[in-house]
Design an enzyme around this catalytic site. Sequence first.
Site, PDB file in Angstrom:
ATOM      1  N   ASN A  89     -31.403  64.905 -41.497  1.00 26.44           N
ATOM      2  CA  ASN A  89     -31.442  63.525 -42.222  1.00 26.44           C
ATOM      3  C   ASN A  89     -29.854  62.939 -42.775  1.00 26.44           C
ATOM      4  O   ASN A  89     -29.119  63.971 -42.867  1.00 26.44           O
ATOM      5  CB  ASN A  89     -32.149  63.670 -43.378  1.00 26.44           C
ATOM      6  CG  ASN A  89     -33.568  63.775 -42.940  1.00 26.44           C
ATOM      7  OD1 ASN A  89     -34.013  63.626 -41.940  1.00 26.44           O
ATOM      8  ND2 ASN A  89     -34.533  64.368 -43.841  1.00 26.44           N
ATOM      9  N   ASP A  91     -29.725  61.023 -44.971  1.00 24.70           N
ATOM     10  CA  ASP A  91     -29.887  60.657 -46.590  1.00 24.70           C
ATOM     11  C   ASP A  91     -29.509  61.602 -47.341  1.00 24.70           C
ATOM     12  O   ASP A  91     -28.949  62.666 -47.064  1.00 24.70           O
ATOM     13  CB  ASP A  91     -31.484  60.120 -46.896  1.00 24.70           C
ATOM     14  CG  ASP A  91     -32.294  61.318 -46.808  1.00 24.70           C
ATOM     15  OD1 ASP A  91     -32.152  62.515 -47.321  1.00 24.70           O
ATOM     16  OD2 ASP A  91     -33.354  61.378 -46.102  1.00 24.70           O
ATOM     17  N   HIS A 106     -26.275  65.538 -38.559  1.00 23.85           N
ATOM     18  CA  HIS A 106     -26.263  64.108 -37.795  1.00 23.85           C
ATOM     19  C   HIS A 106     -25.324  62.921 -38.762  1.00 23.85           C
ATOM     20  O   HIS A 106     -25.339  62.003 -38.585  1.00 23.85           O
ATOM     21  CB  HIS A 106     -27.643  63.526 -37.690  1.00 23.85           C
ATOM     22  CG  HIS A 106     -28.211  64.167 -36.491  1.00 23.85           C
ATOM     23  ND1 HIS A 106     -29.588  64.188 -36.471  1.00 23.85           N
ATOM     24  CD2 HIS A 106     -27.728  65.255 -35.707  1.00 23.85           C
ATOM     25  CE1 HIS A 106     -29.969  65.130 -35.301  1.00 23.85           C
ATOM     26  NE2 HIS A 106     -29.063  65.586 -34.927  1.00 23.85           N
TER      27      HIS A 106
END
Length: 233
Positions: A89, A91, A106
């Site tokens: 993620n 976030d 990522h």
Amino acid sequence: MNKKIVVFTGAGISAESGLGTFRDSGGIWEKFRIEDVCTPDAWHTNPECCVEFYNLRRRDTLAAEPNMAHFAITKLQEVFPNTQIITQNIDNLHERAGSNNVLHLHGEITKLRSQKDPSALVELEGWEQHYGERHADGSILRPHIVFFGEDVPNFTLACEIASQADIMIVIGTSLNVYPAASLLTYAPVSAEIYLIDPNEPTLGCYADRVGFIQAKATEGVPALVDALIETYQ
Ligand code: NAD
């Protein structure tokens, strides 16, 4: 507790915080095409569009709150200090739930980076990047995101960590994005592996080795964390 625990998360853990997954119906890729916003080509041909896409992702992330699954992992880390989170993620909900040792495969939506030097990061204030702003090295800043087709610089470290796991917990990933999806193959044969997801991903030869828990993250993760604490404490 000395158990080495690796928690490997995907978009599904943040779904109940209101952040859309990529591949489920109603997911982000039904609204955008990968090739328009998330590839090196897209960045070269239409960077404003990429910036706008990630501005929207950043705005959503900042408005979201960590959920019971993120908090349960923080509790796991408090009991088992050798717990490492590896996340696909972008976030920051693990961090905002109080977790540490979070390795992002990522990239991170709250950061921008130099185009010349991928390790030259800048923390962005607020949700909006204005295309054209430059790094101190003179290059135009881009989102700190690993685009499809780019190398995943943290993957080697992630494999090393996975190869030392006593327990691996996989949460909310369709195991479709490589190389991240192959992380399971680096877990030692002796490792206990659990996978929590409302839908069973294709596990191939791993099906026999994985304890599949068919549940949403906010139900499955707190229950598994409590069970592990009871078993090993
Ligand atoms: P994916 O969209 O391919 O798969 C999501 C998985 O989550 C599916 O298996 C789905 O069944 C499961 N899921 C849906 N709701 C769930 C819930 N409530 N609890 C648990 N699981 C649930 O996502 P992926 O495998 O992580 O790979 C896609 C890529 O998308 C990753 O590279 C990631 O960087 C990126 N992504 C990140 C975010 C984020 O940062 N929050 C959001 C969307 C996509």
